[in-house]
Write a protein that holds these residues in place. Structure first.
Motif, PDB file in Angstrom:
ATOM      1  N   MET A 115       0.843  -1.167   0.000  1.00  0.00           N
ATOM      2  CA  MET A 115       0.000   0.000   0.000  1.00  0.00           C
ATOM      3  C   MET A 115       0.896   1.241   0.000  1.00  0.00           C
ATOM      4  N   THR A 116       0.593   2.124  -0.907  1.00  0.00           N
ATOM      5  CA  THR A 116       1.413   3.323  -1.043  1.00  0.00           C
ATOM      6  C   THR A 116       0.855   4.442  -0.160  1.00  0.00           C
ATOM      7  N   LEU A 117       1.640   5.484  -0.061  1.00  0.00           N
ATOM      8  CA  LEU A 117       1.226   6.643   0.725  1.00  0.00           C
ATOM      9  C   LEU A 117      -0.011   7.296   0.117  1.00  0.00           C
ATOM     10  N   GLU A 118      -0.070   7.345  -1.210  1.00  0.00           N
ATOM     11  CA  GLU A 118      -1.209   7.975  -1.874  1.00  0.00           C
ATOM     12  C   GLU A 118      -2.501   7.213  -1.611  1.00  0.00           C
ATOM     13  N   SER A 119      -2.445   5.900  -1.643  1.00  0.00           N
ATOM     14  CA  SER A 119      -3.662   5.121  -1.383  1.00  0.00           C
ATOM     15  C   SER A 119      -4.094   5.246   0.077  1.00  0.00           C
ATOM     16  N   SER A 120      -3.129   5.329   0.977  1.00  0.00           N
ATOM     17  CA  SER A 120      -3.474   5.541   2.386  1.00  0.00           C
ATOM     18  C   SER A 120      -4.136   6.895   2.592  1.00  0.00           C
ATOM     19  N   LEU A 121      -3.614   7.913   1.945  1.00  0.00           N
ATOM     20  CA  LEU A 121      -4.210   9.238   2.051  1.00  0.00           C
ATOM     21  C   LEU A 121      -5.590   9.288   1.412  1.00  0.00           C
ATOM     22  N   ASP A 122      -5.801   8.535   0.341  1.00  0.00           N
ATOM     23  CA  ASP A 122      -7.121   8.456  -0.273  1.00  0.00           C
ATOM     24  C   ASP A 122      -8.135   7.825   0.680  1.00  0.00           C
ATOM     25  N   ILE A 123      -7.711   6.800   1.392  1.00  0.00           N
ATOM     26  CA  ILE A 123      -8.599   6.153   2.361  1.00  0.00           C
ATOM     27  C   ILE A 123      -8.942   7.109   3.499  1.00  0.00           C
ATOM     28  N   VAL A 124      -7.958   7.842   3.984  1.00  0.00           N
ATOM     29  CA  VAL A 124      -8.198   8.805   5.068  1.00  0.00           C
ATOM     30  C   VAL A 124      -9.121   9.918   4.586  1.00  0.00           C
ATOM     31  N   ARG A 125      -8.897  10.402   3.366  1.00  0.00           N
ATOM     32  CA  ARG A 125      -9.757  11.449   2.801  1.00  0.00           C
ATOM     33  C   ARG A 125     -11.186  10.954   2.661  1.00  0.00           C
ATOM     34  N   GLU A 126     -11.344   9.739   2.177  1.00  0.00           N
ATOM     35  CA  GLU A 126     -12.678   9.172   2.032  1.00  0.00           C
ATOM     36  C   GLU A 126     -13.341   8.964   3.397  1.00  0.00           C
ATOM     37  N   ALA A 127     -12.564   8.588   4.390  1.00  0.00           N
ATOM     38  CA  ALA A 127     -13.110   8.417   5.741  1.00  0.00           C
ATOM     39  C   ALA A 127     -13.609   9.754   6.282  1.00  0.00           C
ATOM     40  N   PHE A 128     -12.867  10.817   6.082  1.00  0.00           N
ATOM     41  CA  PHE A 128     -13.309  12.135   6.532  1.00  0.00           C
ATOM     42  C   PHE A 128     -14.579  12.568   5.810  1.00  0.00           C
ATOM     43  N   LEU A 129     -14.664  12.279   4.511  1.00  0.00           N
ATOM     44  CA  LEU A 129     -15.873  12.634   3.768  1.00  0.00           C
ATOM     45  C   LEU A 129     -17.083  11.850   4.272  1.00  0.00           C
ATOM     46  N   VAL A 130     -16.883  10.585   4.591  1.00  0.00           N
ATOM     47  CA  VAL A 130     -17.991   9.785   5.130  1.00  0.00           C
ATOM     48  C   VAL A 130     -18.412  10.332   6.487  1.00  0.00           C
ATOM     49  N   ILE A 131     -17.452  10.705   7.310  1.00  0.00           N
ATOM     50  CA  ILE A 131     -17.781  11.276   8.627  1.00  0.00           C
ATOM     51  C   ILE A 131     -18.590  12.557   8.464  1.00  0.00           C
ATOM     52  N   ILE A 132     -18.189  13.399   7.532  1.00  0.00           N
ATOM     53  CA  ILE A 132     -18.895  14.661   7.323  1.00  0.00           C
ATOM     54  C   ILE A 132     -20.295  14.420   6.790  1.00  0.00           C
ATOM     55  N   THR A 133     -20.446  13.501   5.840  1.00  0.00           N
ATOM     56  CA  THR A 133     -21.771  13.255   5.272  1.00  0.00           C
ATOM     57  C   THR A 133     -22.695  12.540   6.244  1.00  0.00           C
ATOM     58  N   VAL A 134     -22.137  11.777   7.173  1.00  0.00           N
ATOM     59  CA  VAL A 134     -22.979  11.078   8.142  1.00  0.00           C
ATOM     60  C   VAL A 134     -23.346  12.001   9.309  1.00  0.00           C
ATOM     61  N   ALA A 135     -22.393  12.711   9.839  1.00  0.00           N
ATOM     62  CA  ALA A 135     -22.649  13.536  11.018  1.00  0.00           C
ATOM     63  C   ALA A 135     -23.166  14.931  10.672  1.00  0.00           C
ATOM     64  N   GLY A 136     -22.893  15.404   9.486  1.00  0.00           N
ATOM     65  CA  GLY A 136     -23.247  16.761   9.103  1.00  0.00           C
ATOM     66  C   GLY A 136     -24.720  17.096   9.189  1.00  0.00           C
ATOM     67  N   PRO A 137     -25.606  16.291   8.597  1.00  0.00           N
ATOM     68  CA  PRO A 137     -27.028  16.642   8.660  1.00  0.00           C
ATOM     69  C   PRO A 137     -27.588  16.695  10.080  1.00  0.00           C
ATOM     70  N   VAL A 138     -27.159  15.786  10.933  1.00  0.00           N
ATOM     71  CA  VAL A 138     -27.648  15.782  12.318  1.00  0.00           C
ATOM     72  C   VAL A 138     -27.147  17.020  13.055  1.00  0.00           C
ATOM     73  N   LEU A 139     -25.889  17.367  12.855  1.00  0.00           N
ATOM     74  CA  LEU A 139     -25.348  18.572  13.492  1.00  0.00           C
ATOM     75  C   LEU A 139     -26.014  19.828  12.957  1.00  0.00           C
ATOM     76  N   LEU A 140     -26.330  19.846  11.668  1.00  0.00           N
ATOM     77  CA  LEU A 140     -27.004  20.991  11.073  1.00  0.00           C
ATOM     78  C   LEU A 140     -28.406  21.164  11.653  1.00  0.00           C
ATOM     79  N   VAL A 141     -29.125  20.060  11.855  1.00  0.00           N
ATOM     80  CA  VAL A 141     -30.450  20.126  12.466  1.00  0.00           C
ATOM     81  C   VAL A 141     -30.345  20.679  13.881  1.00  0.00           C
TER      82      VAL A 141
END
Length: 87
Positions: A1-27
């Motif tokens: 696993m390269t550094l770029e693929s690891s960073l892609d996974i971390v970026r995707e994890a942050f996006l999932v966190i934002i899309t999951v928690a964002g609407p509830v926090l906005l409400v």
């Protein structure tokens, strides 16, 4: 696993966190702001007046958005397991 693929996974994890928690926090934010405006206009400074509606709104948003949230987390987890099995 390269550094770029690891960073892609971390970026995707942050996006999932934002899309999951964002609407509830906005409400919670919108309900809290609305209640604060009402409290300022009526000069009622009861703490439970702001807490109870926010809790009820968050529970309602979890009921409404729960399926979307669960599907997002499950699809991300499946992708992670596919990546792990490919190593």
């Amino acid at each position: 696993m390269t550094l770029e693929s690891s960073l892609d996974i971390v970026r995707e994890a942050f996006l999932v966190i934002i899309t999951v928690a964002g609407p509830v926090l906005l409400v919670a934010l919108v309900v809290g702001l609305f209640i604060s405006i009402i409290q300022a206009a009526t000069q009622i400074q009861e703490q439970t007046l702001s807490f109870v509606p926010k809790v009820l709104a968050v529970i309602g948003s979890l009921i409404v958005l729960g399926n979307f949230m669960l599907n997002s987390i499950v699809s991300f987890t499946e992708r992670i397991f596919e990546i792990i099995s490919g190593l």
